[in-house]
Motif scaffolding. Sequence first.
Motif, short mmCIF file in Angstrom:
data_model
loop_
_atom_site.label_atom_id
_atom_site.label_comp_id
_atom_site.label_asym_id
_atom_site.label_seq_id
_atom_site.Cartn_x
_atom_site.Cartn_y
_atom_site.Cartn_z
N GLY A 98 -9.33 -10.12 -1.46
CA GLY A 98 -8.87 -9.44 -2.66
C GLY A 98 -8.54 -10.38 -3.81
O GLY A 98 -8.16 -9.92 -4.88
N ASP A 101 -4.83 -12.20 -7.01
CA ASP A 101 -3.90 -11.15 -7.43
C ASP A 101 -3.23 -10.48 -6.23
O ASP A 101 -2.29 -9.70 -6.39
CB ASP A 101 -4.61 -10.09 -8.27
CG ASP A 101 -5.06 -10.62 -9.62
OD1 ASP A 101 -4.49 -11.64 -10.07
OD2 ASP A 101 -5.96 -10.02 -10.22
N VAL A 102 -3.72 -10.78 -5.03
CA VAL A 102 -3.19 -10.23 -3.79
C VAL A 102 -2.38 -11.34 -3.11
O VAL A 102 -2.78 -12.51 -3.12
CB VAL A 102 -4.34 -9.75 -2.87
CG1 VAL A 102 -3.81 -9.27 -1.53
CG2 VAL A 102 -5.15 -8.67 -3.57
N SER A 103 -1.25 -10.99 -2.50
CA SER A 103 -0.41 -12.01 -1.86
C SER A 103 -1.18 -12.74 -0.76
O SER A 103 -2.07 -12.17 -0.14
CB SER A 103 0.85 -11.37 -1.28
OG SER A 103 0.53 -10.65 -0.09
N VAL A 106 -1.20 -10.93 2.61
CA VAL A 106 -2.14 -9.81 2.71
C VAL A 106 -3.57 -10.34 2.82
O VAL A 106 -4.37 -9.85 3.63
CB VAL A 106 -1.99 -8.84 1.51
CG1 VAL A 106 -3.11 -7.81 1.48
CG2 VAL A 106 -0.63 -8.15 1.56
N ARG A 107 -3.91 -11.36 2.00
CA ARG A 107 -5.26 -11.94 2.09
C ARG A 107 -5.51 -12.49 3.49
O ARG A 107 -6.57 -12.28 4.07
CB ARG A 107 -5.43 -13.05 1.05
CG ARG A 107 -5.62 -12.52 -0.35
CD ARG A 107 -5.88 -13.64 -1.33
NE ARG A 107 -4.60 -14.21 -1.74
CZ ARG A 107 -4.38 -15.47 -2.03
NH1 ARG A 107 -5.35 -16.36 -1.98
NH2 ARG A 107 -3.19 -15.89 -2.41
#
Length: 152
Positions: A98, A101-103, A106-107
């Motif tokens: 992602g 822009d995605v933490s 989470v990535r």
Amino acid sequence: MTTLTLQLTIDCAEPRRMVAFWSEALGYVPEPPPGGHATWREYWADMGVPAEELPSGAGETAESIVDPEGQGPRVWFQQVPESKVTKNRLHLDLKVGGGRDVSLAVRTERVTATVDRLKAAGATVQRTMDEPGMEYYAVVLQDPEGNEFCVV
């Protein structure tokens, strides 16, 4: 001006195995033979391709995959007699995380889930790229014939 289309061609020993693996990896589907032909070999024969130009078994099953949405390039697995010897000069990045822009958490979770799925389909992990302080996580894998690719 001629219209350009893009096909990615991957040399391999076992097209059937590569079609199965990369269909899973990319969410693609095996490409059916055109024009109602039962096999690609039958299609090629109707097109005038001499049988001696085709390896044994070529075209009896799908040797290419396509994006079911029609967005990505066709991928053809060309059967060749020699095996892979050196590192790829070109590789695919499967971008599932992602982006920045995605933490990172989470990535990492998304990459790990994809890696686990692809390992079950026949990939092997070569290395993980997760240096402390880099805010980056990726995994380098090899497909069933040793071609490197990254999950980012």
